[in-house]
Design a protein around this motif. Structure first.
Motif, PDB file in Angstrom:
ATOM      1  N   GLU A  90       0.835  -1.208   0.000  1.00 12.99           N
ATOM      2  CA  GLU A  90       0.000   0.000   0.000  1.00 12.99           C
ATOM      3  C   GLU A  90       0.866   1.254   0.000  1.00 12.99           C
ATOM      4  N   THR A  91       1.914   1.243   0.815  1.00 14.23           N
ATOM      5  CA  THR A  91       2.824   2.388   0.859  1.00 14.23           C
ATOM      6  C   THR A  91       3.556   2.549  -0.463  1.00 14.23           C
ATOM      7  N   PHE A  92       3.979   1.443  -1.065  1.00  7.64           N
ATOM      8  CA  PHE A  92       4.657   1.470  -2.363  1.00  7.64           C
ATOM      9  C   PHE A  92       3.779   2.155  -3.406  1.00  7.64           C
ATOM     10  N   ILE A  93       2.491   1.814  -3.417  1.00  7.98           N
ATOM     11  CA  ILE A  93       1.560   2.394  -4.387  1.00  7.98           C
ATOM     12  C   ILE A  93       1.314   3.870  -4.083  1.00  7.98           C
ATOM     13  N   GLU A  94       1.110   4.199  -2.814  1.00  7.44           N
ATOM     14  CA  GLU A  94       0.860   5.592  -2.433  1.00  7.44           C
ATOM     15  C   GLU A  94       2.051   6.476  -2.748  1.00  7.44           C
ATOM     16  N   ARG A  95       3.242   5.972  -2.485  1.00 10.76           N
ATOM     17  CA  ARG A  95       4.440   6.767  -2.747  1.00 10.76           C
ATOM     18  C   ARG A  95       4.664   6.952  -4.246  1.00 10.76           C
ATOM     19  N   ARG A 200      -4.641   9.847  -1.885  1.00 12.92           N
ATOM     20  CA  ARG A 200      -3.695   8.843  -2.369  1.00 12.92           C
ATOM     21  C   ARG A 200      -3.766   7.585  -1.515  1.00 12.92           C
ATOM     22  N   ARG A 201      -3.835   7.762  -0.214  1.00 13.37           N
ATOM     23  CA  ARG A 201      -3.897   6.606   0.678  1.00 13.37           C
ATOM     24  C   ARG A 201      -5.181   5.811   0.454  1.00 13.37           C
ATOM     25  N   ALA A 202      -6.294   6.519   0.246  1.00 12.62           N
ATOM     26  CA  ALA A 202      -7.564   5.830   0.000  1.00 12.62           C
ATOM     27  C   ALA A 202      -7.506   5.022  -1.295  1.00 12.62           C
ATOM     28  N   LEU A 203      -6.930   5.617  -2.336  1.00 11.31           N
ATOM     29  CA  LEU A 203      -6.797   4.907  -3.609  1.00 11.31           C
ATOM     30  C   LEU A 203      -5.870   3.707  -3.472  1.00 11.31           C
ATOM     31  N   ALA A 204      -4.778   3.873  -2.731  1.00 13.40           N
ATOM     32  CA  ALA A 204      -3.841   2.768  -2.516  1.00 13.40           C
ATOM     33  C   ALA A 204      -4.512   1.638  -1.752  1.00 13.40           C
ATOM     34  N   GLN A 205      -5.319   1.970  -0.751  1.00 13.73           N
ATOM     35  CA  GLN A 205      -6.027   0.950   0.018  1.00 13.73           C
ATOM     36  C   GLN A 205      -6.994   0.164  -0.862  1.00 13.73           C
ATOM     37  N   GLN A 206      -7.741   0.883  -1.708  1.00 12.21           N
ATOM     38  CA  GLN A 206      -8.677   0.219  -2.607  1.00 12.21           C
ATOM     39  C   GLN A 206      -7.944  -0.704  -3.578  1.00 12.21           C
ATOM     40  N   THR A 207      -6.817  -0.224  -4.075  1.00 11.00           N
ATOM     41  CA  THR A 207      -6.045  -1.021  -5.022  1.00 11.00           C
ATOM     42  C   THR A 207      -5.532  -2.293  -4.379  1.00 11.00           C
ATOM     43  N   VAL A 208      -5.038  -2.186  -3.160  1.00 11.28           N
ATOM     44  CA  VAL A 208      -4.531  -3.359  -2.449  1.00 11.28           C
ATOM     45  C   VAL A 208      -5.650  -4.356  -2.188  1.00 11.28           C
ATOM     46  N   LEU A 209      -6.851  -3.872  -1.916  1.00  9.61           N
ATOM     47  CA  LEU A 209      -7.987  -4.783  -1.713  1.00  9.61           C
ATOM     48  C   LEU A 209      -8.263  -5.597  -2.974  1.00  9.61           C
ATOM     49  N   PHE A 210      -8.197  -4.957  -4.135  1.00  9.19           N
ATOM     50  CA  PHE A 210      -8.376  -5.686  -5.395  1.00  9.19           C
ATOM     51  C   PHE A 210      -7.298  -6.752  -5.558  1.00  9.19           C
ATOM     52  N   ILE A 211      -6.066  -6.393  -5.246  1.00  7.54           N
ATOM     53  CA  ILE A 211      -4.956  -7.336  -5.392  1.00  7.54           C
ATOM     54  C   ILE A 211      -5.115  -8.500  -4.419  1.00  7.54           C
TER      55      ILE A 211
END
Length: 222
Positions: A90-95, A200-211
């Motif tokens: 999640e941090t990798f995606i947000e950063r 950004r954090r919200a989008l990263a969290q959503q993306t990680v949920l899909f993964i």
């Protein structure tokens, strides 16, 4: 690649030259960019540039395949390291999104390499950038596979799947939200500010949920 003479330059002078080159190549196409302009803004003789790089292509290639990726790695790596694999992802995606916001010139430089061009020597550079990005993402996902958090029989396939999701997929979501094209976002401070840390954090969290739904090991999904 830069010569040894380049690396022996005083740090301030070296950084000035690199930063001016980033500005020049991010504002103009490769064909339109000028070594003379870079040298002028860096306050050095144009001939000196040839002591550091073979030619314009050599400088451009190094910026795209070495310097810009290095700066992005350092930017992403500066974040505190989470113990949990999914939190690290999640941090990798947000950063990655934060890099676009805080370093638009470097993001614009990389994006410009994807544009169609008649210059044969430049065409392969975008693929080199993408391959380097895939290698970095693969290393992150390999940690998840090693810890048992990520379930996949083919790490290369998983890497390309996740890369598509957090690359073109996430970019499309952001651009739809902002109602703008990528070049407009990279050129506008106001548009980038809308992609704040909370969003950004919200989008990263959503993306990680899909993964996790697709690749997370049973018993390790929320």
């Amino acid at each position: 690649m830069p010569t040894n003479t380049f690396f022996r330059l005083p740090e301030e002078r070296r950084e000035r030259l690199v930063n001016e080159a980033i500005i020049e190549f991010s504002e103009r196409s490769y064909t339109e960019a000028s070594l003379s302009q870079i040298a002028r803004r860096a306050s050095i003789p144009k001939g000196s540039v040839y002591q550091y790089f073979e030619d314009k292509l050599d400088l451009y290639r190094w910026l795209l395949t070495e310097e810009a990726p290095r700066r992005k790695r350092e930017f992403i790596g500066a974040a505190p390291r989470e113990e949990d694999f999914w939190a690290r992802l999640e941090t990798f995606i947000e950063r990655g999104m934060a890099f676009l916001v805080e370093h638009p010139r470097l993001a614009r430089l990389s994006a410009s390499a994807a544009a169609p061009t008649a210059v044969v020597e430049v065409r392969g550079l975008y693929k080199a950038i993408c391959d380097a990005g895939l290698a970095e993402l693969r290393a992150v996902l390999a940690e998840g596979a090693a810890s048992g958090d990520l379930k996949t029989s083919d790490l290369d396939v998983a890497t390309r799947f996740v890369s598509t999701l957090i690359g073109p997929g996430l970019t499309d979501v952001i651009l739809q939200e902002l109602g703008a094209e990528l070049h407009e976002v990279l050129a506008s401070d106001n548009l980038r500010k809308r992609l704040n840390s909370r969003r950004r954090r919200a989008l990263a969290q959503q993306t990680v949920l899909f993964i996790r739904d697709g690749l997370g090991a049973e018993g390790k999904r929320k």
